[in-house]
Design a protein around this motif. Structure first.
Motif, PDB file in Angstrom:
ATOM      1  N   LEU A  39       0.860  -1.185   0.000  1.00  0.00           N
ATOM      2  CA  LEU A  39       0.000   0.000   0.000  1.00  0.00           C
ATOM      3  C   LEU A  39       0.889   1.226   0.000  1.00  0.00           C
ATOM      4  CD1 LEU A  39      -2.771   1.427   0.294  1.00  0.00           C
ATOM      5  CD2 LEU A  39      -2.551   1.136   2.775  1.00  0.00           C
ATOM      6  N   GLN A  40       0.541   2.202  -0.826  1.00  0.00           N
ATOM      7  CA  GLN A  40       1.239   3.476  -0.819  1.00  0.00           C
ATOM      8  C   GLN A  40       0.275   4.555  -1.249  1.00  0.00           C
ATOM      9  OE1 GLN A  40       5.204   3.548  -2.363  1.00  0.00           O
ATOM     10  NE2 GLN A  40       5.204   5.746  -2.770  1.00  0.00           N
ATOM     11  N   GLY A  41       0.357   5.706  -0.579  1.00  0.00           N
ATOM     12  CA  GLY A  41      -0.531   6.800  -0.916  1.00  0.00           C
ATOM     13  C   GLY A  41      -0.328   7.971   0.028  1.00  0.00           C
ATOM     14  N   VAL A  42      -1.390   8.718   0.249  1.00  0.00           N
ATOM     15  CA  VAL A  42      -1.366   9.872   1.151  1.00  0.00           C
ATOM     16  C   VAL A  42      -2.405   9.635   2.228  1.00  0.00           C
ATOM     17  CG1 VAL A  42      -1.602  12.366   1.343  1.00  0.00           C
ATOM     18  CG2 VAL A  42      -0.636  11.374  -0.744  1.00  0.00           C
ATOM     19  N   PHE A  43      -1.987   9.771   3.473  1.00  0.00           N
ATOM     20  CA  PHE A  43      -2.825   9.425   4.618  1.00  0.00           C
ATOM     21  C   PHE A  43      -2.786  10.560   5.649  1.00  0.00           C
ATOM     22  CE2 PHE A  43      -0.844   5.775   2.682  1.00  0.00           C
ATOM     23  CZ  PHE A  43      -1.895   4.907   2.464  1.00  0.00           C
ATOM     24  N   LEU A  44      -3.812  10.622   6.464  1.00  0.00           N
ATOM     25  CA  LEU A  44      -3.841  11.608   7.541  1.00  0.00           C
ATOM     26  C   LEU A  44      -3.078  11.070   8.739  1.00  0.00           C
ATOM     27  CD1 LEU A  44      -7.559  12.831   7.397  1.00  0.00           C
ATOM     28  CD2 LEU A  44      -5.537  13.801   6.260  1.00  0.00           C
ATOM     29  N   ASP A  45      -2.217  11.916   9.304  1.00  0.00           N
ATOM     30  CA  ASP A  45      -1.508  11.502  10.509  1.00  0.00           C
ATOM     31  C   ASP A  45      -2.363  11.786  11.737  1.00  0.00           C
ATOM     32  OD1 ASP A  45      -1.327  14.233  11.005  1.00  0.00           O
ATOM     33  OD2 ASP A  45       0.852  14.336  10.729  1.00  0.00           O
ATOM     34  N   GLY A  46      -1.784  11.624  12.924  1.00  0.00           N
ATOM     35  CA  GLY A  46      -2.546  11.803  14.158  1.00  0.00           C
ATOM     36  C   GLY A  46      -3.065  13.204  14.364  1.00  0.00           C
ATOM     37  N   ASP A  47      -2.470  14.185  13.692  1.00  0.00           N
ATOM     38  CA  ASP A  47      -2.923  15.575  13.792  1.00  0.00           C
ATOM     39  C   ASP A  47      -3.828  15.968  12.635  1.00  0.00           C
ATOM     40  OD1 ASP A  47      -1.421  16.032  16.139  1.00  0.00           O
ATOM     41  OD2 ASP A  47       0.392  16.387  14.944  1.00  0.00           O
TER      42      ASP A  47
END
Length: 348
Positions: A39-47
């Motif tokens: 899996l590779q992409g753009v994800f939201l971090d904890g903030d």
């Protein structure tokens, strides 16, 4: 060993600083590689901040071995690397020398760095990260240190610009490759996989720095979040089939940039041979057809896949199993020709 002068004969006369007299010793380090991404992409971090991230498919071999030999009196930025051209490894050595010297209080010497191993370059198997990680470990070993994964990851990102998570343990993680930090530990181990490896685009190396920076609109972020949720569930349940669907969906999305001409063929032969899915390197040409190794006919399906790859002139590389800490290469069945084409280097 260090030596220092005795107490001064006259009060008030300063004692010279302690002088390092021990001869620096060579240090060694090793690092594995990987087989592209699940899996590779753009994800939201904890903030809630969008961040590029990936989950790699681990591989025990091939790997890189580094030997760093300090040379007393050599400036710390003078590092001679063999083979030549490994600029990221040289940069990693200089960064590690500075970090280790600061931690130990020992002199920062340059020296020689020798890299050996069989990780193919430019195929998306983490060759540069393998070089960098082995180098950092070798320099640390020369200083009598063992750096923690977080420090190693930060050094790797500074040396490369983006790094694969090869410095971490075998737990599957969503890793922010441009920041050197873990976005999420997905679980204890990946579901078991039987992987038939191959090369797309004829195995032509990919210049990862020439690829466009990852970007995502709101719809992309929702899609990546969904795949992240599904992968988390696949790991928690040990669901190989679900893992295959996630990897396939991620590989399809990557074709918007990579545009591998053989990708449709790879998907079709995966369906015909009963695979659970396909996976690719999102920054290279290595790819894999994924099977459930617990299925009674898994070996026969993998054999059929190898024959289909040959029929479509897609270079076959190696078959291996991946299940958390146990990733090992397997020979094909006796009735399968394991000959190598000149454009298909051994990946194990």
């Amino acid at each position: 060993m260090t030596a220092s002068t005795s107490a001064p004969a006259h009060p008030g006369v300063p004692v010279p600083a302690r002088v390092e007299t021990s001869a620096p010793t060579a240090g060694t380090g090793h690092a594995p590689s990987h087989h592209g991404e699940l899996l590779q992409g753009v994800f939201l971090d904890g903030d809630g901040r969008p961040c590029a991230g990936l989950v790699t498919l681990p591989m025990a071999a091939p790997g890189t071995r580094a030997v760093f030999t300090p040379r007393p009196g050599t400036p710390p930025d003078a590092v001679a690397v063999t083979p030549g051209g490994r600029t990221k490894a040289a940069r990693a050595a200089r960064l590690a020398i500075a970090a280790c010297a600061a931690r130990t209080g020992r002199p920062a010497y340059g020296g020689t760095l020798r890299l050996t191993g069989a990780v193919p370059l430019g195929l998306g198997m983490g060759s540069s990260t393998s070089d960098v990680l082995a180098t950092v470990r070798a320099v640390a070993d020369a200083y009598g240190l063992r750096l923690d994964p977080g420090t190693t990851a930060r050094l790797a990102v500074r040396a490369e610009g983006a790094s694969d998570p090869l410095m971490l343990d075998d737990r599957p993680v969503l890793f922010a490759q441009r920041e050197g930090r873990v976005l999420e530990v997905l679980g204890r181990a990946l579901p078991p996989l039987l992987v038939v490896g191959c090369l797309l685009a004829g195995g032509a190396p990919v210049d990862t720095l020439a690829l466009p920076a990852p970007d995502a609109d709101a719809a992309d972020l929702r899609a990546y979040a969904r795949l992240r949720d599904l992968l988390r569930r696949a790991v928690a349940d040990g669901d190989t089939a679900l893992l295959g669907r996630v990897a396939t969906a991620s590989a399809r999305r990557a074709q918007r940039v990579l545009e591998h001409p053989e990708f449709a063929t790879l998907e079709a032969l995966a369906r015909r041979t009963g695979a659970v899915g396909v996976q690719i390197s999102h920054s290279g040409s290595v790819a894999g057809v994924l099977y459930d190794p617990t299925a009674p006919d898994a070996g026969a399906r993998a054999d059929a896949c190898r024959r289909a790859l040959d029929a479509h002139r897609v270079p076959y590389t190696r078959t291996f199993t991946a299940d958390g800490p146990n990733s090992r290469c397997q020979p094909p069945s006796r009735d399968v020709d394991d000959s190598w084409t000149p454009s298909a280097p051994s990946l194990c």
